[in-house]
Scaffold this active site. Structure first.
Site, PDB file in Angstrom:
ATOM      1  N   ASP A  67     -16.475   3.108   6.424  1.00  0.00           N
ATOM      2  CA  ASP A  67     -15.279   3.707   7.002  1.00  0.00           C
ATOM      3  C   ASP A  67     -15.535   5.098   7.564  1.00  0.00           C
ATOM      4  O   ASP A  67     -16.586   5.693   7.319  1.00  0.00           O
ATOM      5  CB  ASP A  67     -14.147   3.756   5.951  1.00  0.00           C
ATOM      6  CG  ASP A  67     -14.649   4.190   4.571  1.00  0.00           C
ATOM      7  OD1 ASP A  67     -15.718   4.818   4.496  1.00  0.00           O
ATOM      8  OD2 ASP A  67     -13.968   3.895   3.580  1.00  0.00           O
ATOM      9  N   ASP A 136      -6.466   4.045  -6.842  1.00  0.00           N
ATOM     10  CA  ASP A 136      -5.443   3.020  -6.599  1.00  0.00           C
ATOM     11  C   ASP A 136      -6.062   1.630  -6.409  1.00  0.00           C
ATOM     12  O   ASP A 136      -5.377   0.687  -6.036  1.00  0.00           O
ATOM     13  CB  ASP A 136      -4.591   3.397  -5.377  1.00  0.00           C
ATOM     14  CG  ASP A 136      -5.426   3.521  -4.093  1.00  0.00           C
ATOM     15  OD1 ASP A 136      -6.660   3.301  -4.140  1.00  0.00           O
ATOM     16  OD2 ASP A 136      -4.849   3.835  -3.039  1.00  0.00           O
ATOM     17  N   HIS A 138      -8.511   0.878  -4.227  1.00  0.00           N
ATOM     18  CA  HIS A 138      -8.991   0.563  -2.871  1.00  0.00           C
ATOM     19  C   HIS A 138     -10.516   0.431  -2.829  1.00  0.00           C
ATOM     20  O   HIS A 138     -11.227   1.024  -3.636  1.00  0.00           O
ATOM     21  CB  HIS A 138      -8.483   1.574  -1.828  1.00  0.00           C
ATOM     22  CG  HIS A 138      -9.066   2.948  -1.887  1.00  0.00           C
ATOM     23  ND1 HIS A 138      -8.315   4.094  -1.808  1.00  0.00           N
ATOM     24  CD2 HIS A 138     -10.356   3.389  -1.988  1.00  0.00           C
ATOM     25  CE1 HIS A 138      -9.097   5.157  -1.849  1.00  0.00           C
ATOM     26  NE2 HIS A 138     -10.342   4.760  -1.979  1.00  0.00           N
ATOM     27  N   GLU A 143      -6.281   0.074   1.368  1.00  0.00           N
ATOM     28  CA  GLU A 143      -5.335   0.543   0.364  1.00  0.00           C
ATOM     29  C   GLU A 143      -4.544  -0.636  -0.204  1.00  0.00           C
ATOM     30  O   GLU A 143      -4.547  -1.727   0.382  1.00  0.00           O
ATOM     31  CB  GLU A 143      -4.382   1.556   1.018  1.00  0.00           C
ATOM     32  CG  GLU A 143      -5.074   2.794   1.590  1.00  0.00           C
ATOM     33  CD  GLU A 143      -5.570   3.758   0.511  1.00  0.00           C
ATOM     34  OE1 GLU A 143      -5.716   3.363  -0.662  1.00  0.00           O
ATOM     35  OE2 GLU A 143      -5.832   4.925   0.856  1.00  0.00           O
TER      36      GLU A 143
HETATM   37  C1  F6R Z   1     -15.697   5.817   1.046  1.00  0.00           C
HETATM   38  C2  F6R Z   1     -14.927   4.684   0.533  1.00  0.00           C
HETATM   39  C3  F6R Z   1     -13.922   4.880  -0.548  1.00  0.00           C
HETATM   40  C4  F6R Z   1     -14.518   5.557  -1.773  1.00  0.00           C
HETATM   41  C5  F6R Z   1     -13.461   5.721  -2.868  1.00  0.00           C
HETATM   42  C6  F6R Z   1     -13.990   6.465  -4.069  1.00  0.00           C
HETATM   43  O1  F6R Z   1     -16.576   5.393   2.055  1.00  0.00           O
HETATM   44  O2  F6R Z   1     -15.099   3.622   1.022  1.00  0.00           O
HETATM   45  O3  F6R Z   1     -13.412   3.619  -0.918  1.00  0.00           O
HETATM   46  O4  F6R Z   1     -15.586   4.792  -2.256  1.00  0.00           O
HETATM   47  O5  F6R Z   1     -12.356   6.433  -2.350  1.00  0.00           O
HETATM   48  O6  F6R Z   1     -14.311   7.774  -3.694  1.00  0.00           O
HETATM   49  P1  F6R Z   1     -15.082   8.738  -4.690  1.00  0.00           P
HETATM   50  O7  F6R Z   1     -16.430   8.183  -4.879  1.00  0.00           O
HETATM   51  O8  F6R Z   1     -15.111  10.072  -3.969  1.00  0.00           O
HETATM   52  O9  F6R Z   1     -14.276   8.767  -5.938  1.00  0.00           O
END
Ligand code: F6R
Length: 243
Positions: A67, A136, A138, A143
């Site tokens: 992403d 959450d 995701h 989301e």
């Molecule tokens: C980022 C992504 C997100 C993160 C998730 C956890 O490329 O795809 O799904 O993996 O938000 O983020 P952290 O590791 O910062 O807790």
């Protein structure tokens, strides 16, 4: 779904880096799906160390990031382009032309998303997809309520995600881009193997829902229960709410 619980983040990193090293030694032209965020930073550091000290060779590797925020330039200090350059790409020998990250500034978004999907197929599909998980539930920026069959597209970020990521934007929720281009849940499910990494108690509830809860679009990571080769690698804090 295989769940590997390690005492510490350092050990979680060692296990996940070992899986990628072994796969790369078997298949030098490995196709890696990559995540950003705080969770995989240790993994990228470990792979960088293996490159520098053991000569682990990334010269035939192709990568696809999950992403990127929409509306900030690739050279923005908090873009995922900058993140990947800082934590991984500048330190290993993946050819520039083999690295793919969704374009934050793509004007024809739909066309771009279709091309991104086609590029993954043309590369032979993703061999190993690295994933973090949001509080959450995701994965990527899919989301809660994301369609479980979704493909690469633009998503509006949930308020909890904006809050979680505000620290990267000077602590201001309003400064966090509200939208991102993300691979879809369906895109992620087509990876041959998924490595879902999580550490810390803030992830414990999401991990419990993802691993032991019902499969639901309200917890996009829960669909990984249906993936034939998903390995969940977590530390004890993130495992705390598993039964
Ligand atoms: C980022 C992504 C997100 C993160 C998730 C956890 O490329 O795809 O799904 O993996 O938000 O983020 P952290 O590791 O910062 O807790």
């Amino acid at each position: 779904m295989e769940v590997i619980i390690q005492p510490t983040y350092a050990q979680l990193v060692a296990v996940s880096a070992g899986i990628i090293r072994d796969a790369l030694l078997k298949k030098p032209n490995l196709v890696l799906g990559l995540a950003t965020g705080s969770t995989p930073i240790g993994l990228y550091e470990a792979l960088t160390r293996m490159h520098k000290t053991e000569g682990l060779d990334f010269s035939s590797v192709t990568t696809f990031n999950l992403d990127e925020y929409v509306g900030i330039p690739p050279n923005h200090p908090h873009s995922y382009h900058t993140f990947m350059a800082t934590y991984f790409f500048n330190a290993v020998n993946i050819p520039t032309e083999n690295r793919h990250i969704p374009q934050s500034t793509a004007v024809a978004h739909e066309e771009f998303c279709e091309q991104y999907e086609a590029a993954i197929v043309n590369a032979g599909g993703i061999d190993i997809q690295v994933l973090g998980i949001g509080i959450d539930g995701h994965i990527g920026f899919n989301e809660p309520s994301s369609s479980l069959g979704s493909r690469t597209r633009i998503k509006t970020l949930a308020q909890s995600t904006l809050k979680a990521n505000a620290s990267h934007f000077g602590g201001t929720v309003n400064a966090v881009p509200k939208m991102a281009i993300t691979m879809g849940v369906g895109t992620i499910m087509e990876a041959k193997q998924c490595l879902l990494l999580a550490n810390g108690e803030s992830k414990a509830e999401a991990i419990a829902h993802a691993v032991e809860g019902p499969i639901t679009a309200e917890v996009p990571a829960s669909v990984l229960q249906m993936h034939p080769r998903t390995v969940v690698i977590i530390d004890e804090a993130a495992a705390a709410q598993l039964k």
